[in-house]
Write an enzyme that holds these catalytic residues in place. Structure first.
Site, short mmCIF file in Angstrom:
data_model
loop_
_atom_site.label_atom_id
_atom_site.label_comp_id
_atom_site.label_asym_id
_atom_site.label_seq_id
_atom_site.Cartn_x
_atom_site.Cartn_y
_atom_site.Cartn_z
N VAL A 14 0.83 -1.21 0.00
CA VAL A 14 0.00 0.00 0.00
C VAL A 14 0.87 1.26 0.00
O VAL A 14 0.58 2.22 -0.74
CB VAL A 14 -0.98 0.00 1.20
CG1 VAL A 14 -1.88 1.22 1.14
CG2 VAL A 14 -1.81 -1.27 1.22
N GLU A 129 -9.95 5.40 5.49
CA GLU A 129 -10.74 4.88 4.36
C GLU A 129 -10.26 3.51 3.89
O GLU A 129 -11.06 2.63 3.57
CB GLU A 129 -10.68 5.89 3.20
CG GLU A 129 -11.54 5.53 2.01
CD GLU A 129 -13.03 5.57 2.33
OE1 GLU A 129 -13.59 4.47 2.53
OE2 GLU A 129 -13.61 6.66 2.40
N VAL A 132 -11.38 -0.52 5.32
CA VAL A 132 -12.52 -1.36 4.93
C VAL A 132 -12.75 -1.22 3.43
O VAL A 132 -12.85 -0.10 2.92
CB VAL A 132 -13.83 -0.91 5.65
CG1 VAL A 132 -14.98 -1.86 5.28
CG2 VAL A 132 -13.65 -0.85 7.15
N ILE A 136 -12.81 1.01 -2.24
CA ILE A 136 -14.21 1.45 -2.23
C ILE A 136 -14.40 2.57 -1.20
O ILE A 136 -14.05 2.39 -0.03
CB ILE A 136 -15.15 0.27 -1.86
CG1 ILE A 136 -15.00 -0.86 -2.87
CG2 ILE A 136 -16.59 0.73 -1.77
CD1 ILE A 136 -15.80 -2.11 -2.52
N GLY A 187 -2.51 -14.84 -5.69
CA GLY A 187 -2.26 -13.70 -4.81
C GLY A 187 -3.52 -13.15 -4.16
O GLY A 187 -3.52 -12.05 -3.60
N LYS A 205 -13.69 -5.65 10.03
CA LYS A 205 -14.18 -4.57 9.16
C LYS A 205 -15.60 -4.18 9.55
O LYS A 205 -15.97 -3.01 9.52
CB LYS A 205 -14.10 -5.00 7.70
CG LYS A 205 -12.66 -5.17 7.22
CD LYS A 205 -12.61 -5.88 5.89
CE LYS A 205 -11.19 -6.07 5.40
NZ LYS A 205 -11.12 -7.03 4.28
N1 LIG Z 1 -2.35 -5.03 0.87
C1 LIG Z 1 -3.61 -4.68 0.71
O1 LIG Z 1 -4.21 -4.91 -0.34
C2 LIG Z 1 -4.34 -3.96 1.81
C3 LIG Z 1 -5.69 -3.62 1.64
C4 LIG Z 1 -6.35 -2.91 2.65
C5 LIG Z 1 -5.66 -2.56 3.80
N2 LIG Z 1 -4.34 -2.92 3.94
C6 LIG Z 1 -3.66 -2.54 5.17
O2 LIG Z 1 -2.58 -1.67 4.86
C7 LIG Z 1 -1.51 -1.86 5.78
C8 LIG Z 1 -0.23 -2.16 5.02
O3 LIG Z 1 -0.42 -3.36 4.30
P1 LIG Z 1 0.65 -3.82 3.18
O4 LIG Z 1 0.00 -4.91 2.42
O5 LIG Z 1 1.17 -2.63 2.43
O6 LIG Z 1 1.82 -4.43 4.09
P2 LIG Z 1 3.27 -4.93 3.61
O7 LIG Z 1 3.31 -5.07 2.13
O8 LIG Z 1 3.61 -6.07 4.46
O9 LIG Z 1 4.24 -3.69 3.97
C9 LIG Z 1 4.53 -3.33 5.29
C10 LIG Z 1 5.58 -2.22 5.28
O10 LIG Z 1 5.72 -1.75 6.61
C11 LIG Z 1 7.06 -1.92 7.04
N3 LIG Z 1 7.03 -2.35 8.45
C12 LIG Z 1 6.32 -3.38 8.96
N4 LIG Z 1 6.49 -3.46 10.29
C13 LIG Z 1 7.32 -2.45 10.63
C14 LIG Z 1 7.90 -2.00 11.85
N5 LIG Z 1 7.65 -2.61 13.00
N6 LIG Z 1 8.72 -0.94 11.80
C15 LIG Z 1 8.99 -0.32 10.65
N7 LIG Z 1 8.49 -0.69 9.45
C16 LIG Z 1 7.66 -1.75 9.44
C17 LIG Z 1 7.67 -2.96 6.14
O11 LIG Z 1 9.07 -2.76 6.07
P3 LIG Z 1 10.09 -3.99 5.85
O12 LIG Z 1 9.84 -4.44 4.42
O13 LIG Z 1 11.43 -3.38 6.02
O14 LIG Z 1 9.75 -5.04 6.84
C18 LIG Z 1 6.95 -2.65 4.82
O15 LIG Z 1 7.59 -1.58 4.16
C19 LIG Z 1 -1.99 -2.98 6.71
O16 LIG Z 1 -2.59 -2.42 7.85
C20 LIG Z 1 -3.04 -3.71 5.90
O17 LIG Z 1 -4.01 -4.39 6.69
C21 LIG Z 1 -3.68 -3.61 2.98
#
Ligand SMILES: NC(=O)c1ccc[n+]([C@@H]2O[C@H](COP(=O)([O-])OP(=O)(O)OC[C@H]3O[C@@H](n4cnc5c(N)ncnc54)[C@H](OP(=O)(O)O)[C@@H]3O)[C@@H](O)[C@H]2O)c1
Length: 430
Positions: A14, A129, A132, A136, A187, A205
């Site tokens: 994200v 936003e 959830v 959307i 994925g 959610k």
């Molecule tokens: N992916 C989706 O489609 C989606 C949809 C809706 C909501 N979300 C929400 O959006 C958020 C991010 O999701 P994501 O999919 O982008 O996660 P992700 O791909 O796993 O990325 C997490 C990022 O945060 C960093 N990070 C994690 N823990 C950390 C810590 N303790 N200290 C510093 N940096 C840290 C990671 O760095 P490193 O790589 O160095 O570990 C990475 O850059 C989550 O809350 C998720 O529920 C995601």
């Protein structure tokens, strides 16, 4: 006008989507706001991973305080996920009078009330936003477009993984395990899909939606939820023969001063708009007192769709900073609604029994339903002639305790081999 300075916590799916949209649509964003949004610092854990990232290497840091306590940073965007340290960082950022944007459903579902109050106390905003429905705009729809409505009901398909699996089982006849493996390969399901499959993700959610739409704080653990692991391809085929699709629905609705709330695999009539929401897509069906019924549909996850939600929140916060106007973050005080009870409420049910094919069996079962106050809408018998046959009942709306009492009695009948399936049936509310 002063440019808006952003500190990003996390540069994963994200976070990188957010940065890509900001770069791609920089002119449009600047023209809309009358100022630029500039990313000053990005927090990650492993700097080496980000050597070839599409933003300058020197922006990355492993020290959260360089962002949270930097007086120049206006908005902290939390996209690291998980509960800790995300919650601590958000709290500290609000205490330092930073506006906060997050897509973190766990933190908002568990600590929303506290963080909204803290944001109000600090005279800043907290926006979520992306937490959830991915791309959307459900939170903006509820809080802005429908702000003067009394929300009666929200019924959503808010988990893409389970919707993908159910769609593939329905269209190809594949079993649950194969559909899950396919979802993982494409994925659409995580390596550990438990939270999605068991309905827990949808419950988180739904807790957020309930807070936003009704001002009622419900912890995700209080929401009755059942996932889709037990749904077989056979059940999907039976439902199809009766004119339904099986969907994992998250539902919250007013019911005579109480709130009915649950996440449950549910039979949805073919003609209902939610029945045509397929694959990884999400949809939210909303009923408002003035607007009537409407449905939002789109991608419930993904780098760019969720990034789009996050950037809209950042632009919203930027507008608040520029104009120095601030609406309240707290939802509880907004609606002043204290439900008499919060329960899973009444529903119509689909019951499949596996019975021995012998005279009188149907009569003794319908009598047991009747004795316990469960009225039946239809009965379907499939595959006569074998020793063991399925009997399917669709009930009228009935409270769970009455159905449970009837089923206890039915289980004791000699001719009843098993209660093979209990699913909800979605009925259009009046
Ligand atoms: N992916 C989706 O489609 C989606 C949809 C809706 C909501 N979300 C929400 O959006 C958020 C991010 O999701 P994501 O999919 O982008 O996660 P992700 O791909 O796993 O990325 C997490 C990022 O945060 C960093 N990070 C994690 N823990 C950390 C810590 N303790 N200290 C510093 N940096 C840290 C990671 O760095 P490193 O790589 O160095 O570990 C990475 O850059 C989550 O809350 C998720 O529920 C995601």
């Amino acid at each position: 006008m002063k440019n808006i300075i952003v500190g990003l916590l996390g540069f994963g799916n994200v976070g990188s989507g957010f940065a890509a949209i900001l770069k791609e649509n920089m002119n449009q964003i600047t023209n809309t706001l009358g100022c630029s949004i500039i990313i000053k610092k990005v927090l990650v854990r492993n700097l080496a991973k980000y050597k070839n990232a599409p933003i300058p290497e020197e922006l990355f840091t492993t020290n959260a305080d360089e962002i949270i306590t930097d007086p120049e940073i206006d908005i902290v965007v939390e996209l690291i996920g998980g509960i800790r340290p995300a919650y601590d960082y958000i709290k500290k950022a609000l205490e330092h009078h930073k506006h906060v944007v997050t897509a973190n459903k766990a933190v908002i579902a568990l600590y929303g009330r506290e963080l909204f109050d803290l944001a109000d106390k600090s005279c800043v905003s907290i926006k979520f936003e992306g937490s959830v429905g991915g791309g959307i705009p459900i939170i903006a729809t509820l809080t802005k477009s429908l702000a003067a409505n009394k929300i009666e009901e929200i019924v959503g398909i808010i988990n893409g993984t389970t919707n993908y699996i159910l769609t593939r089982m329905e269209e190809s006849g594949m079993n649950f395990e194969d559909a899950l493996s396919e979802a993982q390969a494409k994925g659409f399901a995580e390596a550990n899909p438990t939270s999605d499959i068991e309905g827990e993700d949808a419950a988180y959610k739904l807790a957020i939606l309930t807070h936003v739409a009704f001002g009622v704080e419900v912890s995700p653990g209080e929401i009755p939820y059942i996932g889709i692991r037990q749904i077989s391809e056979k059940e999907i085929a039976y439902a199809k023969q009766l004119g339904y699709k099986i969907k994992l629905l998250a539902t919250v609705r007013r019911n005579n001063g109480s709130l009915d709330i649950h996440v449950h695999p549910t039979l949805v009539p073919f003609e209902h708009p939610l029945a045509s929401v397929n694959y990884e897509n999400n949809a939210l069906y909303i009923k408002g007192s003035a607007v009537g019924e409407l449905m939002l549909y789109g991608k419930g996850a993904g780098s760019l769709p969720t990034g789009s939600a996050v950037i809209s929140d950042v632009m919203e916060a930027a507008g608040i900073i520029q104009n120095r106007i601030q609406t309240k973050n707290s939802f509880a005080s907004r609606y002043q609604f204290t439900p008499k009870a919060i329960s899973s409420g009444a529903s119509a049910y689909y019951i499949r029994l596996q019975v021995t094919d012998q005279p009188g069996v149907l009569g003794s079962i319908t009598t047991a339903f009747g004795r316990n106050g469960v009225s039946l809408e239809s009965v379907v018998q499939r595959g006569r002639g074998g020793s063991s046959v399925p009997l399917i009942f669709v009930t009228h709306e009935t409270p769970w305790d009455k159905l449970e009492a009837a089923l206890e009695e039915i289980k004791k009948l000699n001719s009843v081999e098993e209660v093979a399936s209990i699913l909800m049936v979605h009925k259009q509310s009046q």
